[in-house]
Design an enzyme around this catalytic site. Structure first.
Site, short mmCIF file in Angstrom:
data_model
loop_
_atom_site.label_atom_id
_atom_site.label_comp_id
_atom_site.label_asym_id
_atom_site.label_seq_id
_atom_site.Cartn_x
_atom_site.Cartn_y
_atom_site.Cartn_z
N ARG A 1 8.51 -0.85 9.37
CA ARG A 1 8.16 0.51 9.77
C ARG A 1 9.21 1.03 10.75
NH1 ARG A 1 5.49 0.25 5.97
NH2 ARG A 1 3.24 0.55 5.69
N HIS B 1 14.24 3.65 1.92
CA HIS B 1 12.86 3.18 1.79
C HIS B 1 12.61 2.63 0.38
CE1 HIS B 1 8.64 3.72 3.70
NE2 HIS B 1 8.64 2.68 2.87
#
Length: 310
Positions: free
Chosen positions: A225, A273
């Site tokens: 994250r 990502h």
């Protein structure tokens, strides 16, 4: 009896998941009516993505569970209208893809591949890397993803350690836990991998103080994250040479703004990502199993601890 399952994710995901979900329900002999349009009062389960337009769960009086399509639940876990069980996605396909991505970047750093891939001066500089057993790798976060990565790296003979907020037991690994164990975990981490959830407690886990506890010249891999890292502190550590290089797949703001210094820093690799994506076929099987469990009165898998945020 028909089980009504609402598909409440971004509409462009409907065509991706419709067939795999129907196949998974059929494989378990579940008579399911699956649709993105079911009256709230008739819904038994909600297959959910946090970027769905559905944000108010109050009308779903009959629903037994919300089954998240994402591993991360930080965008829904604090929703005050959600008062039924919430299950996060633990997708075997996503676990495998995360493990492969992380292992690839660990091997890149371990073998020093960049010096040969990026060699514009054609420098002939032989370099023999240590064996995997001589390279220490530490994983912060030992959930399903972190545990899989740890075991795979251990199978390659790396010196693997791990840290978690609470005690864990994984055979063959050196494990640390809690605030007192973090400094010990970091102190020997030549390659550090971040796979923790995004919670108030984990924000800025890597900051000026903790970055200083890493060995000089350590490498950082973050597919977990974005908020786990203090961006400014990391840039300072990279500029000083304290951190040799960082591969970052997640960011506080995504897409990463074009003017962010990570894009142009010579010791940062930005990936968009892509480390792990929920895989529709395997994820659908997990969802179908949870619906089967709910109908059979059995405990749901992968329930979120709302107090802890994951």
């Amino acid at each position: 009896m028909t089980i009504n399952v609402l598909f409440a994710a971004h509409i462009d995901r409907w065509e991706t998941y419709r067939s795999p979900l129907k196949s998974a329900f059929s494989a378990l002999d579940l008579n399911v009516h699956l649709s993105p349009e079911i009256a709230a009062a008739e819904v038994d389960y909600i297959v959910y993505a946090p970027n769905s337009p559905l944000q108010d769960f109050t009308p779903f009086k009959r629903a037994k569970a919300v089954l998240n399509l994402w591993a991360g639940v930080e965008a829904v876990v604090d929703n005050d209208t959600l008062n039924i069980p919430l299950a996060r996605m633990v997708d075997p396909g996503m676990t495998r893809s995360m493990t492969e991505w992380v292992v690839g970047h660990v091997m890149r750093y371990h073998l020093g591949m960049d010096r040969h891939i990026n060699n514009p001066d054609h420098t002939w500089e032989p370099h023999t890397p240590p064996l995997a057993a001589e390279r220490s790798v530490c994983i912060l976060g030992l959930g399903a993803l972190g545990s899989s990565v740890a075991q795979t790296l251990k199978s390659l003979d790396f010196d693997v350690s791990g840290w978690s907020r609470r005690p864990k037991s994984i055979s063959g690994l050196t494990l640390y836990h809690g605030a007192n164990g973090l400094a010990d975990a970091l102190s020997n981490a030549e390659i550090l991998i971040l796979l923790m959830p995004d919670t108030p407690e984990t924000e800025n886990t890597l900051n000026a103080k903790t970055l200083a506890q890493l060995p000089d010249g350590a490498f950082i891999i973050n597919p977990g994250r974005g908020p786990l890292i203090d961006d400014a502190a990391l840039l300072t550590a990279l500029d000083s040479g304290k951190i040799a290089h960082a591969t970052l797949d997640v960011f506080r703001t995504e897409p990463l703004p074009q003017d962010h210094p990570f894009w142009t820093h010579p010791h940062v690799t930005v990936t968009p990502h892509v480390a792990a994506e929920t895989r529709p076929i395997t994820a659908s099987q997990v969802i179908a199993e949870n619906v089967r469990r709910g109908e059979a009165g059995e405990p749901f898998m992968h329930l979120v601890d709302r107090a802890n945020g994951y």
